[in-house]
Scaffold this active site. Structure first.
Site, PDB file in Angstrom:
ATOM      1  CE1 TYR A  60      -0.017   1.692   4.523  1.00 56.70           C
ATOM      2  CE2 TYR A  60       1.494  -0.110   4.432  1.00 56.70           C
ATOM      3  CZ  TYR A  60       0.300   0.783   4.978  1.00 56.70           C
ATOM      4  OH  TYR A  60       1.789   1.376   6.208  1.00 56.70           O
ATOM      5  NE  ARG A 128      -6.266 -19.141   4.213  1.00 55.21           N
ATOM      6  CZ  ARG A 128      -5.160 -19.946   4.171  1.00 55.21           C
ATOM      7  NH1 ARG A 128      -5.129 -21.048   4.729  1.00 55.21           N
ATOM      8  NH2 ARG A 128      -5.035 -19.360   5.462  1.00 55.21           N
ATOM      9  CE  LYS A 176       3.008   3.319   3.131  1.00 61.43           C
ATOM     10  NZ  LYS A 176       3.464   3.599   4.250  1.00 61.43           N
ATOM     11  CD  GLU A 208       9.696   1.885  10.936  1.00 59.42           C
ATOM     12  OE1 GLU A 208       9.634   3.108  10.158  1.00 59.42           O
ATOM     13  OE2 GLU A 208       9.695   0.442  10.059  1.00 59.42           O
ATOM     14  CG  LEU A 233       8.461   2.337   4.897  1.00 58.56           C
ATOM     15  CD1 LEU A 233       7.689   1.069   4.245  1.00 58.56           C
ATOM     16  CD2 LEU A 233       6.936   3.287   5.178  1.00 58.56           C
TER      17      LEU A 233
END
Length: 313
Positions: A60, A128, A176, A208, A233
């Site tokens: 994302y 799945r 991310k 972070e 990140l």
């Protein structure tokens, strides 16, 4: 280090969100984008077999919007391309087309100040299975907007408190990923504590924030933030703030720091697309500096806002 972020199974959940940040929920009558179509957000749906839903097999990005324009969006989309590449996930649209869709959503929803969220997943297979789909499964691309007055956020003037929690995430934090359960637990712990953010700790050092990059200003006027690696990140706002600081001949060191060093610092602050530059005035209830937003964080916020407005597209 505290043990917050790990809930006691015998303890009743506390649903109250005490975060100083206002809700940023998108309006249900706004327009979203789902796999080639612009639809009302209330009708935006994907398959229950989508691998993002089943396995968090997706990436994302979040870009800020100021004056109806995208802030530092090229940096966000470059990170998107890197992240999908790291998990062998192809984008279903070109970066140029993604930018067009973002701008169309901003226009349709009349967003002046806020955020554009986008998510790409490996799509829906016939069942799945942990392994990647073998057939021609098209990745899913979803986007929506939300409104937020980033510039005039009260917390930018008052500063925020942060708590510390163990960093329990996987070892590829540079990707991310939509797998955000560890961050959810950290942010919930912060909300229950009435704090604005959680700083995650590993081996005694700050990695972070739950959704931000962490900075301090030492007594020697050195800006310190952790060096980019698989442990964090690579924040787009972080990258821009570091560059803007260096352009102004401010000293920047990219290295790890402890909570003790942060508490002994002149200032602390956090950066992200939804915060820009946010002063941190206390950590685990202990003051940073005099417990008030410092002049450097305030100045860097001004500089970043100037940059954001000048370069937004």
């Amino acid at each position: 280090m505290t043990d917050r972020g790990f809930r006691d199974p015998n303890k009743s959940p506390i649903p109250v969100d005490k975060s100083p940040f206002p809700a940023r929920r998108p309006a249900l009558d706004s327009t979203a984008y789902v796999n080639g179509s612009f639809v009302p957000l209330s009708d935006a749906k994907i398959s229950v077999l989508d691998r993002g839903f089943l396995f968090a097999d997706g990436i994302y990005e979040v870009s800020a919007v100021l004056d109806g324009k995208l802030v530092d969006n090229a940096s966000h989309l470059a990170r998107l391309e890197r992240s999908v590449g790291e998990i062998s996930l192809r984008l279903p649209e070109t970066v140029e087309r993604i930018t067009e869709i973002q701008k169309e959503l901003i226009a349709r929803n009349k967003v002046v100040s806020g955020l554009v969220y986008l998510q790409v997943t490996r799509g829906a297979d016939k069942g799945r299975d942990f392994a990647f789909p073998k057939g021609d499964v098209k990745p899913s691309l979803v986007m929506f907007t939300s409104e937020k007055d980033i510039i005039n956020a009260v917390s930018a003037k008052t500063g925020i408190n942060v708590i510390t929690v163990p960093d329990i995430r996987w070892e590829r934090r540079d990707i991310k990923s939509v797998a955000l359960l560890a961050q959810v637990l950290a942010k919930q712990a912060a909300a229950e504590a009435g704090a604005g953010e959680a700083w995650m700790l590993q081996d005694g050092y700050v990695t972070e924030g739950g959704s931000s990059s962490a900075f301090i200003l030492t007594k020697d006027d050195v800006i310190v933030t952790r060096k980019n690696s698989n442990a964090i990140l690579p924040g787009c706002t972080r990258k821009a703030v570091v560059a803007l600081a260096e352009e102004r001949q401010l000293r920047v060191e990219e290295r790890s720091f402890t909570v003790e060093e942060a508490l002994a610092a002149k200032e602390a602050f956090a950066t992200s697309a939804s915060l820009f530059v946010q002063p941190v005035v206390a950590i685990d209830g202990k003051k940073v500096g005099d417990g008030k937003p410092g002049p450097l964080a305030a100045r860097l916020r001004e500089i970043y806002v100037e940059f954001a407005k000048a370069t937004a597209v």
